[in-house]
Structures are given as structure tokens and as C-alpha cells.
Design an enzyme around this catalytic site. Structure first.
Site, mmCIF file in Angstrom:
data_model
loop_
_atom_site.group_PDB
_atom_site.id
_atom_site.type_symbol
_atom_site.label_atom_id
_atom_site.label_comp_id
_atom_site.label_asym_id
_atom_site.label_seq_id
_atom_site.Cartn_x
_atom_site.Cartn_y
_atom_site.Cartn_z
ATOM 1 N N LYS A 79 69.311 35.090 67.395
ATOM 2 C CA LYS A 79 67.985 34.467 67.303
ATOM 3 C C LYS A 79 67.101 35.457 66.566
ATOM 4 C CE LYS A 79 64.054 32.517 69.755
ATOM 5 N NZ LYS A 79 63.068 33.261 68.900
ATOM 6 N N GLY A 132 59.557 39.027 78.983
ATOM 7 C CA GLY A 132 60.490 38.130 78.316
ATOM 8 C C GLY A 132 61.932 38.450 78.636
ATOM 9 N N GLY A 133 62.255 39.733 78.671
ATOM 10 C CA GLY A 133 63.626 40.126 78.988
ATOM 11 C C GLY A 133 64.026 39.758 80.395
ATOM 12 N N GLU A 158 67.260 45.773 76.940
ATOM 13 C CA GLU A 158 66.418 46.973 76.940
ATOM 14 C C GLU A 158 64.984 46.491 77.051
ATOM 15 O OE1 GLU A 158 64.577 49.818 73.731
ATOM 16 O OE2 GLU A 158 66.768 49.753 73.558
ATOM 17 N N CYS A 171 60.817 52.465 71.307
ATOM 18 C CA CYS A 171 61.102 52.327 72.740
ATOM 19 C C CYS A 171 61.240 53.686 73.409
ATOM 20 C CB CYS A 171 62.366 51.495 72.946
ATOM 21 S SG CYS A 171 63.737 51.974 71.885
ATOM 22 N N GLU A 230 54.378 50.672 80.355
ATOM 23 C CA GLU A 230 54.398 51.030 78.948
ATOM 24 C C GLU A 230 53.230 50.404 78.198
ATOM 25 O OE1 GLU A 230 57.591 50.871 75.234
ATOM 26 O OE2 GLU A 230 57.642 49.296 76.771
#
Length: 512
Positions: A186, A247-248, A267, A304, A393
Site C-alpha cells: 500500500k 494507526g499501527g 514499528e 524514527c 514521541e
């Protein structure tokens, strides 16, 4: 469609070896130049891509390791053949400087070639053989062999902050193809043109090496229903994701709630704490502060592994560190962020810190549109531990200094941290006793421990671990960088009394 350094956008999806349009479209939002229209994904296109991937799996999974290595090397060749166009398109879409994209392309190509060599060697199969013992008492032992086998089609979600290294042909895709798994990507809507040209390179490589049509597909854009349809499709056997926590976690929960749950290798974010020990601070605090400022603002802080928290014992030495860091930050010019959404989230995150009653603003630049200047804040250990939002974060060039009152308080704070991608200890030899207390704690908290360095910059080598305990990633036993990344897309299979006529070539060690 737009002409970009010799490349003309199709604005379509690549579904099982065919470029396919769609009724709905979306427009790209480049930093420079006019946007282009791209076909938007639909659940129907996802179904087609996944169905074709499943149809291709039996063929591709049983290709020789040599065939897969040639495919990976061919992808690298095709990406290099499109190098100038990729840099031009990627820079226009993301605002990343050309040198950064050239380096990221080199990393992507190098990773493909490294995986090709690693697969060719065959050690990743972890083959084991226990010979039969027909005369064993009280019962004979059968002949048993074991090796790793590909799990099936893999879904990959492109990342916003790495349009090459963590996107269409990035680490997840490359490692899954190396393992013998077809891939459905995607594409990230922030850089659809970059995604398309890289997909074009994979398509050309697949044709040149005779791979089955369904070995790779790219579905562009679309709303959340596209991602949901992808992870819920029965043909998909594992998912790779790089992105935000919310979202993850939603996709992770979908994978777990399927009738047949599948692994989700996500991640999700990290503040990558740095502990500056007292003797190192006294000896070179200003030097560390300046270098830390450089690390936290590299690439507009959109890594990240960005060092978002620094922990130190309060005092004059800490003051000098902070002054040096703030001075260095004051010279950093405004930088362009990857998307409007990322820029808005950065503004929101630093506003939360600036308005927090227990946080002091040390330096705060201006932000407007997709431009951002660095920000630096400080708080104390009590406030940091009392409010979980302070340890979240802030994706961008912002960091938080946490002052502690003693070595004991520093160790206690380290034990309360969530899982991280990295943790760093700045130390001198005379700090060894304190480092020995921190080390076993941080080893449980992070996937990579650094000493006297900075976490930005991830070496693509066999020993690298890019992952960590939740919420840094959803699987603490995996890495998305390095040769061990291939292991995510494999499962062990034992073969008992296997007839020679049925024995797979890999089981016998063939590499052709």
C-alpha cells in the site's frame, strides 16, 4: 501526466504485472511543482492484488535461491537505472534534499544486494538434520530434517519519512521477496510518484527474470478501508508496517482479530532516550550538547531514531550542556517537513510541551505551513514520570531534557521507560559503575544500545537490530533492518522420513 526527468507518470496501480486505473483519483501534494493525479485504491483492487499474490506464491516460493537473488539484484539495477528521475520526483514530493535521497537510494539498492547475497548463501534456512536411529530402544528414531519456509503473501505499508528505504522497495518488501513471499504494497499518499517509479523498476526486474505476475503489486492511496481490506484479506499471511502508534495499533488489532490471526510487524515510534552520565557531562558536556542538537535536527527530526529525550543530573554541568544545545539549535534554519499532516502534528506536539505547567521552554522556533524550526524543553523526573504524555514521541526537531537529582533517580527513571528502538549512554571510564546499573535495565527496554554516539543513522548490516519492546514495535523478537529481517517472513517446517523424490532442493543445500 507529468514528465519528471524523463519519466512520465501513469498515475495507476500495478496489480499483478498490469498497470490498472480506477474511477476515483487523488492529487499529490508536492513541495515544489504542480501535483499529479493518481488512481485511488479500492477494496476490489486489494482483492485482485492479494488473489494474484496467492496464485504466484507456489511458483515463487519454490524458485531456487539463485533465482530470487537474481531478481533482487535486478530490482537494484532497475532502481539505479532510474536514479535521476527517482531523486527528482522524491525531492519534489517530500522536500528532502537531493543528497539525502541519493543516500537513501544507495541504502535501498545496497540492502537489496545484501539480501541477494545472504539468500544465495542459504544460512538463513537454519537447516537441521537428526539422523534416523533404527536400532534405538525402546523405540527407533525417525529421520528428521528441518528448515525455514516462506509464510505466504506479505502486505507492506509504505512509510512517510523514508520514500525509498522503508517504502515500495524498502526493507520490508526486499526481505519478504528474499524469503520467497510475494508482496502487496500500500503506497504512501505523500509520495505516490516516487512509489510508482520504484514499482516500475520492480515490474521491469520481474519481467527480466521471469518472475510470476503476482509476485509484486502496488495499490496507491485510498482511505483507511484500503489498509483494513489488505490486512484482513485471507491470502495475506503477515504484515510489515512503519508509522505512528495509533494507526499501527489499529492494524495490529485487526490482524489479531482475524479468524486466522497473522503476525503484524509494526514499528510504531520511539523517543530514543539518551543518558548523559556525570563524568562524561563534566568532561565534555558542551561537546555532547552540540552534537545532540545536530542529531535531533537531522532531516528535520523526521527519523524514527531521533533522540527525543535526554536525561541528566541537574547542576552546573547540565546547565552548560543545555546552553550549548540551545545555542546550536538557534543556528538551525527552518526545514521542510514531509507532509502537511506531519507538520501540523509537530506543531501540536510542541505546543503541548510549551503549555505544560511542569515544562520549561528553552528554545522554540517558528513553524508555518510545512516549515519547522527546532524546539527544546526541560522538565524534572517527577513530572516526567507523573504524566505519560511527556514521554510520547513528537515527530520532528523537538526534544525534552529530563533533569534528575541523583544517580539513583536516573536509574529509577530508566526502569519506568516504555520500550524503545534505541537507548544511548554517554559515559567516560569513570562512569562505569553507574553504566553497569543502567545497562541491564536499558537492555530490556531497547533493541539497540549505543555508547558515546547518537542513534540517527541505522547501519544496514547483519548485526543491526531495528525494533524493540512495545510500543517501539509490535514484536520484540524482530528487526526491520539487517539480514535478520528476512526471518519475519519464514516459518520452520520439519520433514520426517522425507522420500528423496519429494525433498526440496533447499533441504539438500542446492543454491542454483
Amino acid at each position: 501526466m507529468s514528465l519528471n526527468n524523463g519519466y512520465v507518470f501513469r498515475g495507476q496501480h500495478l496489480i499483478g504485472g498490469q498497470w490498472v486505473g480506477a474511477d476515483e483519483s487523488f492529487a499529490s501534494s508536492p513541495v515544489s511543482g504542480e501535483g499529479s493525479n493518481f488512481a485511488a485504491g479500492t477494496p476490489e483492487l486489494v482483492d485482485q492484488a492479494c488473489t494474484l499474490a496467492e496464485a504466484a506464491f507456489g511458483d515463487y516460493a519454490n524458485r531456487s535461491r539463485g533465482d530470487r537473488a537474481r531478481f533482487l539484484n535486478a530490482i537494484a539495477d532497475e532502481i539505479e537505472a532510474r536514479a535521476e528521475a527517482i531523486t527528482s520526483i522524491g525531492s519534489a514530493e517530500t522536500g528532502l534534499p537531493e543528497m539525502r535521497l541519493q543516500g537513501e537510494r544507495g541504502r535501498t539498492v545496497g540492502q537489496l544486494r545484501m539480501f541477494a547475497e545472504f539468500v544465495q548463501d542459504g544460512a538463513y534456512l537454519e537447516r537441521r538434520h537428526d539422523l534416523a536411529m533404527p536400532d534405538r530402544q525402546p523405540a527407533p528414531r525417525p529421520d528428521i530434517k528441518m528448515m525455514q519456509r516462506p509464510v505466504g503473501p506479505v502486505a507492506v505499508f509504505g512509510a512517510s519519512n523514508f520514500p525509498l528505504a522503508f517504502s515500495v522497495a524498502g526493507g520490508d518488501t526486499a526481505s519478504a521477496l528474499a524469503a520467497g513471499c510475494p508482496v502487496v504494497v500500500k503506497g504512501h499518499p505523500a509520495h505516490p510518484g516516487t512509489g510508482e517509479i520504484v514499482a516500475d523498476a520492480i515490474h521491469a526486474a520481474a519481467r527480466a527474470t521471469g518472475m510470476p505476475d503476482g509476485v509484486f503489486s502496488l495499490v496507491q492511496g485510498g482511505d483507511r478501508s484500503i489498509g483494513e481490506a489488505l490486512v484482513k484479506h485471507p491470502a495475506i499471511r503477515a504484515v510489515g508496517f512503519t508509522g505512528g502508534l495509533a494507526g499501527g495499533r489499529a492494524l495490529f488489532d485487526l490482524c489479531a482479530s482475524r479468524p486466522d490471526p497473522i503476525p503484524f510487524f509494526g514499528e510504531l515510534g520511539s523517543v530514543n532516550p539518551m543518558f548523559v552520565l556525570p563524568n562524561a557531562m563534566a568532561a565534555r558536556g558542551e561537546e555532547i550538547g552540540k552534537a545532540w542538537a545536530g542529531s535531533m535536527t537531522m532531516g528535520a527530526g523526521q527519523f524514527c531514531t531521533n533522540p527525543g529525550v535526554a536525561v541528566m543530573i541537574t547542576g552546573d554541568d547540565a546547565d552548560q550542556f543545555i546552553d550549548a544545545a540551545a545555542s546550536a539549535l538557534s543556528t538551525v534554519p527552518s526545514q521542510t517537513m514531509l507532509t502537511d499532516g506531519i507538520a501540523e502534528a509537530f506543531r501540536s506536539g510542541q505546543s503541548h510541551l510549551a503549555e505544560h505547567p511542569a515544562v520549561r521552554t528553552i528554545h522554540q522556533g517558528s513553524t508555518a505551513g510545512r516549515s519547522a524550526e527546532p524546539a527544546l524543553f526541560e522538565t524534572d523526573a517527577e513530572a516526567f514520570l507523573a504524566d505519560p504524555s511527556l514521554s510520547e514521541e513528537v515527530f520532528g526537531p523537538a526534544s525534552l531534557i529530563v533533569r534528575v537529582g541523583s544517580e539513583k533517580e536516573m536509574v529509577a527513571l530508566s526502569a519506568q521507560l516504555d520500550g524503545q528502538l534505541t537507548a544511548t549512554i554517554q559515559m567516560d571510564d569513570s562512569d562505569t559503575a553507574l553504566a553497569q546499573q543502567l545497562f541491564p535495565i536499558l537492555e530490556r527496554k531497547a533493541g539497540r544500545l549505543l555508547f558515546n554516539g547518537f542513534p540517527t543513522g541505522v547501519e544496514v548490516v547483519g548485526s543491526m537490530v531495528h525494533g524493540g519492546p512495545y510500543p517501539a514495535s509490535t514484536n520484540f523478537g524482530a528487526t526491520s533492518v539487517g539480514t535478520m529481517a528476512i526471518r519475519r517472513w519464514l516459518r520452520p517446517v520439519a520433514y520426517q522420513n522425507m522420500p528423496a523424490a519429494l525433498s526440496p532442493e533447499d533441504l539438500e543445500g542446492s543454491t542454483q
